[in-house]
Design a protein around this motif. Structure first.
Motif, PDB file in Angstrom:
ATOM      1  N   ILE A   1     -21.635 -14.184   9.743  1.00 35.53           N
ATOM      2  CA  ILE A   1     -20.975 -14.459  11.022  1.00 35.53           C
ATOM      3  C   ILE A   1     -19.890 -13.416  11.256  1.00 35.53           C
ATOM      4  CG2 ILE A   1     -19.567 -16.074  12.366  1.00 35.53           C
ATOM      5  CD1 ILE A   1     -20.785 -18.357  10.811  1.00 35.53           C
ATOM      6  N   LEU A   2     -19.853 -12.875  12.469  1.00 32.89           N
ATOM      7  CA  LEU A   2     -18.752 -12.035  12.924  1.00 32.89           C
ATOM      8  C   LEU A   2     -17.899 -12.882  13.855  1.00 32.89           C
ATOM      9  CD1 LEU A   2     -17.253  -9.344  13.183  1.00 32.89           C
ATOM     10  CD2 LEU A   2     -18.878  -8.679  14.976  1.00 32.89           C
ATOM     11  N   ALA A   3     -16.681 -13.221  13.430  1.00 36.07           N
ATOM     12  CA  ALA A   3     -15.765 -14.016  14.253  1.00 36.07           C
ATOM     13  C   ALA A   3     -14.973 -13.078  15.160  1.00 36.07           C
ATOM     14  CB  ALA A   3     -14.824 -14.831  13.366  1.00 36.07           C
ATOM     15  N   GLY A   4     -14.985 -13.381  16.467  1.00 37.96           N
ATOM     16  CA  GLY A   4     -14.459 -12.457  17.464  1.00 37.96           C
ATOM     17  C   GLY A   4     -12.968 -12.237  17.472  1.00 37.96           C
ATOM     18  N   ASN A   5     -12.177 -13.193  16.977  1.00 41.58           N
ATOM     19  CA  ASN A   5     -10.732 -12.997  16.856  1.00 41.58           C
ATOM     20  C   ASN A   5     -10.145 -14.035  15.904  1.00 41.58           C
ATOM     21  OD1 ASN A   5     -10.323 -15.418  18.324  1.00 41.58           O
ATOM     22  ND2 ASN A   5     -10.105 -14.332  20.260  1.00 41.58           N
ATOM     23  N   ASP A   6      -8.832 -14.047  15.775  1.00 46.05           N
ATOM     24  CA  ASP A   6      -8.185 -14.923  14.792  1.00 46.05           C
ATOM     25  C   ASP A   6      -8.343 -16.404  15.125  1.00 46.05           C
ATOM     26  OD1 ASP A   6      -6.599 -14.598  17.051  1.00 46.05           O
ATOM     27  OD2 ASP A   6      -4.709 -14.439  15.955  1.00 46.05           O
ATOM     28  N   LEU A   7      -8.309 -16.763  16.415  1.00 46.56           N
ATOM     29  CA  LEU A   7      -8.442 -18.168  16.789  1.00 46.56           C
ATOM     30  C   LEU A   7      -9.870 -18.669  16.529  1.00 46.56           C
ATOM     31  CD1 LEU A   7      -6.360 -18.297  20.098  1.00 46.56           C
ATOM     32  CD2 LEU A   7      -5.608 -18.646  17.740  1.00 46.56           C
ATOM     33  N   VAL A   8     -10.842 -17.825  16.810  1.00 44.27           N
ATOM     34  CA  VAL A   8     -12.241 -18.165  16.507  1.00 44.27           C
ATOM     35  C   VAL A   8     -12.424 -18.321  14.998  1.00 44.27           C
ATOM     36  CG1 VAL A   8     -14.624 -17.317  16.562  1.00 44.27           C
ATOM     37  CG2 VAL A   8     -13.164 -17.084  18.578  1.00 44.27           C
ATOM     38  N   PHE A   9     -11.797 -17.442  14.246  1.00 41.71           N
ATOM     39  CA  PHE A   9     -11.875 -17.518  12.779  1.00 41.71           C
ATOM     40  C   PHE A   9     -11.357 -18.856  12.253  1.00 41.71           C
ATOM     41  CE2 PHE A   9      -9.042 -16.959   9.036  1.00 41.71           C
ATOM     42  CZ  PHE A   9     -10.015 -16.966   8.054  1.00 41.71           C
ATOM     43  N   LEU A  10     -10.222 -19.309  12.762  1.00 39.54           N
ATOM     44  CA  LEU A  10      -9.642 -20.565  12.275  1.00 39.54           C
ATOM     45  C   LEU A  10     -10.576 -21.745  12.527  1.00 39.54           C
ATOM     46  CD1 LEU A  10      -5.913 -20.086  13.358  1.00 39.54           C
ATOM     47  CD2 LEU A  10      -6.864 -19.936  11.043  1.00 39.54           C
ATOM     48  N   GLU A  11     -11.201 -21.780  13.719  1.00 40.32           N
ATOM     49  CA  GLU A  11     -12.141 -22.865  14.020  1.00 40.32           C
ATOM     50  C   GLU A  11     -13.401 -22.749  13.163  1.00 40.32           C
ATOM     51  OE1 GLU A  11     -11.684 -25.522  16.066  1.00 40.32           O
ATOM     52  OE2 GLU A  11      -9.626 -24.788  16.154  1.00 40.32           O
ATOM     53  N   THR A  12     -13.852 -21.518  12.947  1.00 39.21           N
ATOM     54  CA  THR A  12     -15.048 -21.293  12.122  1.00 39.21           C
ATOM     55  C   THR A  12     -14.781 -21.718  10.683  1.00 39.21           C
ATOM     56  OG1 THR A  12     -15.724 -19.432  13.528  1.00 39.21           O
ATOM     57  CG2 THR A  12     -16.696 -19.560  11.313  1.00 39.21           C
ATOM     58  N   LEU A  13     -13.643 -21.322  10.162  1.00 41.84           N
ATOM     59  CA  LEU A  13     -13.300 -21.669   8.790  1.00 41.84           C
ATOM     60  C   LEU A  13     -13.170 -23.187   8.628  1.00 41.84           C
ATOM     61  CD1 LEU A  13     -12.673 -20.352   6.060  1.00 41.84           C
ATOM     62  CD2 LEU A  13     -10.249 -20.410   6.680  1.00 41.84           C
ATOM     63  N   ALA A  14     -12.567 -23.837   9.618  1.00 43.08           N
ATOM     64  CA  ALA A  14     -12.428 -25.297   9.559  1.00 43.08           C
ATOM     65  C   ALA A  14     -13.798 -25.969   9.533  1.00 43.08           C
ATOM     66  CB  ALA A  14     -11.609 -25.788  10.755  1.00 43.08           C
ATOM     67  N   TYR A  15     -14.711 -25.472  10.381  1.00 44.74           N
ATOM     68  CA  TYR A  15     -16.064 -26.050  10.407  1.00 44.74           C
ATOM     69  C   TYR A  15     -16.758 -25.859   9.058  1.00 44.74           C
ATOM     70  CZ  TYR A  15     -21.011 -26.672  11.169  1.00 44.74           C
ATOM     71  OH  TYR A  15     -22.307 -27.099  11.018  1.00 44.74           O
ATOM     72  N   LEU A  16     -16.700 -24.661   8.520  1.00 43.07           N
ATOM     73  CA  LEU A  16     -17.381 -24.377   7.260  1.00 43.07           C
ATOM     74  C   LEU A  16     -16.840 -25.245   6.121  1.00 43.07           C
ATOM     75  CD1 LEU A  16     -17.579 -20.466   7.457  1.00 43.07           C
ATOM     76  CD2 LEU A  16     -19.382 -22.122   7.992  1.00 43.07           C
ATOM     77  N   GLN A  17     -15.543 -25.438   6.097  1.00 42.26           N
ATOM     78  CA  GLN A  17     -14.958 -26.268   5.046  1.00 42.26           C
ATOM     79  C   GLN A  17     -15.336 -27.734   5.211  1.00 42.26           C
ATOM     80  OE1 GLN A  17     -10.749 -25.420   5.106  1.00 42.26           O
ATOM     81  NE2 GLN A  17     -10.978 -23.531   3.921  1.00 42.26           N
ATOM     82  N   GLU A  18     -15.332 -28.207   6.450  1.00 37.41           N
ATOM     83  CA  GLU A  18     -15.681 -29.606   6.710  1.00 37.41           C
ATOM     84  C   GLU A  18     -17.118 -29.916   6.312  1.00 37.41           C
ATOM     85  OE1 GLU A  18     -14.830 -30.233  10.819  1.00 37.41           O
ATOM     86  OE2 GLU A  18     -12.674 -29.883  10.563  1.00 37.41           O
TER      87      GLU A  18
END
Length: 336
Positions: free
Chosen positions: A242-259
């Protein structure tokens, strides 16, 4: 208490008012060190405060600029603003920072308010939705620099990151490590930088003969990203990168992956397009596309000051290269 005047300072220091005026305006060419010390001590002992309003009227400058940031929450925006403020401080200019929240109406009000306050110029992270206002400033030769986001039809001064090339390099890195199912997640494609990052991703897939699949492309508000990612990972062939487009997208992506207990990089490799603080200290350390925020901010401030001083006329778009910094989050090598 009586207001201390320039004449009081001059009398206390034993010099003329014009000499005090030269000192206040930093014109020291023909002023001895002893005279400067006397005036400095007189100002401090008397508690004199220069009348900056009168000074600005006389010089037809306020020595103030405005910075209109699209979203101050972004680390990149914060770093750029800090760099501009540092430059202004060194050049004895005050900076007023306004946050437009990516709202064109709010941006318009801030532009009009700052111009009403007669700031000497503006640095704007544009929403791209106030074309008439942008064109009017340029037509009036009002000093303005646009940051981070391009407006192709506007002939003005721009300081930009080479988003497309950087995204292309990150996607190519994934491909070279065996990935074929590569996703990209961005916020809505309302600004040029997001569109350019998507274009670089697509071009890398095209050039490596990998089909672009719309299901692997997410453009959504941060509040919707987890839902979109869940649908993506329910596919028969979920993404391996996954290429996350910016820092805010990264935080949501990381939260999803951890959950959902999706492990990085074991289950999915990850690269983030932004200057993430402490990315090297996270577990695992995060690969990022770093933008030279401080250099870009300093360049924007320099361009603006040169416009204010009427030292610059020709408009130009200045592009800064980004740097892919590879860390553990993207080291998974797919073997097929």
């Amino acid at each position: 208490m009586m207001k201390v005047t320039m004449a009081d300072v001059a009398k206390f220091a034993g010099v003329s008012k014009s000499t005090v005026s030269q000192y206040i305006n930093n014109r020291y060419e023909y002023m001895g060190e002893d005279t400067r010390i006397k005036i400095k001590e007189a100002i401090e002992k008397l508690g004199y405060h220069p009348n900056y309003i009168a000074k600005s009227l006389k010089q037809k400058r306020t020595s103030m600029i405005g910075i209109i940031v699209a979203d101050i929450i972004h680390r990149f925006s914060t770093e750029v603003s800090r760099s501009i403020e540092d430059f202004c401080y060194e050049n004895e200019i005050q900076a007023i920072i306004c946050n437009a929240d990516n709202n064109p109406e709010k941006e318009k009000k801030y532009i009009e308010m700052l111009r009403a306050k007669q700031v000497d110029g503006l640095i704007i992270f544009p929403t791209g939705q106030n074309d008439d206002l942008y064109k009017r400033m340029v037509k009036e030769n009002y000093p303005v620099v646009f940051m981070d986001r391009d407006i192709p039809q506007l002939k003005a001064h721009f300081v930009l990151a080479n988003n497309e090339q950087a995204s292309y390099e990150a996607t190519t890195y994934f491909i070279q490590n065996g990935h074929k199912h590569i996703a990209i997640a961005t916020q809505p494609l309302t600004i040029s930088s997001r569109k350019e990052r998507l274009e670089g991703y697509k071009n890398a897939l095209y050039d490596h003969h990998i089909q672009v699949q719309s299901d692997y492309i997410i453009n959504a508000d941060t509040s919707e990203l987890k839902t979109k990612l869940h649908l993506l990972f329910q596919r028969e062939t979920p993404p391996t990168a996954i290429l996350a487009g910016n820092d805010l997208v990264f935080l949501e992506t990381l939260a999803y992956l951890q959950e959902h207990e999706v492990q990085v990089p074991k289950d999915v490799s990850l690269i983030v397009f932004d200057n993430i603080p402490f990315a090297h200290l996270s577990n695992p350390p995060i690969s990022i596309i770093a933008q030279p925020a401080f250099e870009m901010g300093a360049k924007a401030a320099d361009l603006l000051l040169k416009q204010i001083n009427k030292e610059l006329t020709a408009c130009e778009r200045i592009y800064f290269p980004c740097k892919l910094i590879v860390r553990t989050s993207s080291i998974q090598n797919i073997k097929e």
